[in-house]
Design an enzyme around this catalytic site. Sequence first.
Site, PDB file in Angstrom:
ATOM      1  N   SER A   1      81.499  32.191  63.566  1.00  0.00           N
ATOM      2  CA  SER A   1      82.150  31.681  64.767  1.00  0.00           C
ATOM      3  C   SER A   1      82.118  30.156  64.782  1.00  0.00           C
ATOM      4  CB  SER A   1      81.487  32.294  66.007  1.00  0.00           C
ATOM      5  OG  SER A   1      82.262  32.069  67.157  1.00  0.00           O
TER       6      SER A   1
ATOM      7  N   ASP B   1      89.415  40.765  67.118  1.00  0.00           N
ATOM      8  CA  ASP B   1      88.884  39.445  67.456  1.00  0.00           C
ATOM      9  C   ASP B   1      90.028  38.513  67.835  1.00  0.00           C
ATOM     10  OD1 ASP B   1      87.491  37.075  67.652  1.00  0.00           O
ATOM     11  OD2 ASP B   1      86.927  36.983  65.530  1.00  0.00           O
TER      12      ASP B   1
ATOM     13  N   HIS C   1      84.832  40.322  67.832  1.00  0.00           N
ATOM     14  CA  HIS C   1      84.156  39.110  67.404  1.00  0.00           C
ATOM     15  C   HIS C   1      82.645  39.317  67.229  1.00  0.00           C
ATOM     16  CE1 HIS C   1      84.057  34.813  66.791  1.00  0.00           C
ATOM     17  NE2 HIS C   1      83.159  34.652  67.736  1.00  0.00           N
TER      18      HIS C   1
END
Length: 306
Positions: free
Chosen positions: A167, A248, A280
């Site tokens: 991320s 995601d 995600h």
Amino acid sequence: MEPTKADDNGDVLHEFFPFFKVYKDGRVERLMPMEKLKVPPSEDAEVRSRDATISSEPAVLARVFVPRGLGPAERLPVLIYIHGGGFSIGSAFHRGYHEYVSSLAAEARVVAVSVEYRLAPENPIPACYDDAWAATQWALGHAGGNGPDQWLNEHGDFGRVYVAGDSAGANISHSVAVRIGRTGLAAGVRIAGMAMVHPYFGGTDDDKMWLYMCPENGGRDDPRLKPPPEDLAGVGCEKVLVFVAQRDHLRGRGLWYCEELKRSGWGGSVEVVEHEGESHVFHLLKPHCDKALDLKGKLVAFLKGT
């Protein structure tokens, strides 16, 4: 991610759900507080870990992991891991990240350096980028065998260095790789690869929060949000592995990054792995599910060079 101004009690100035609120007095309230979830370094059956100070001012730390049972002259690849959390939450000392990086050290047989960077908004961006770069330089500074951490001195193979993150940490990993490409490396040091799990590269509503946390920015075309061709062409590693998840909201930008990297003229190889039906950072939220194990297995293989 739209900042909101709340007038109900006159105290909340901005709110970026689900990350944090900023009050008029400057106080920051994290909506997912993680202090109670931090764990100390440990002496586990397969991996030992300990904390290191990268710098005192500013305060930058790292947790170093090494597998047990190493011979006195045994050298392992070095992994520099950068955690995610929207640049504003998360920690290398969080139980989830501690356990995940520890498992990578055990299964991939690497010496891992997990970076504890300063969080926004109290520490505005680019603090997180600068801290990750400082930690990378600190780790690579052991290549001559005379750094402050004996595990890295004795067991790090600096001809096989990997940078990885998830991320926001994947975004920061890219920044580290670009800086490596610009500055070069000491003799005997080689960045074998970079792995990015569900990377953030702008183009979503999350950009509003990033721009708020980075007062001096170039807008939505800021090169840290939208890497330009010249940065991509200079990424300082030989191969890149990118994971995306079908559900995601960052999936499209992860795929965009891969295509732009190929078009930039960068001379390495890039591989994309997609997990259907997942969201995600699912691999951290449910680390024992089949697809999380598949993701980790592919990451371990990448770190082994297979």
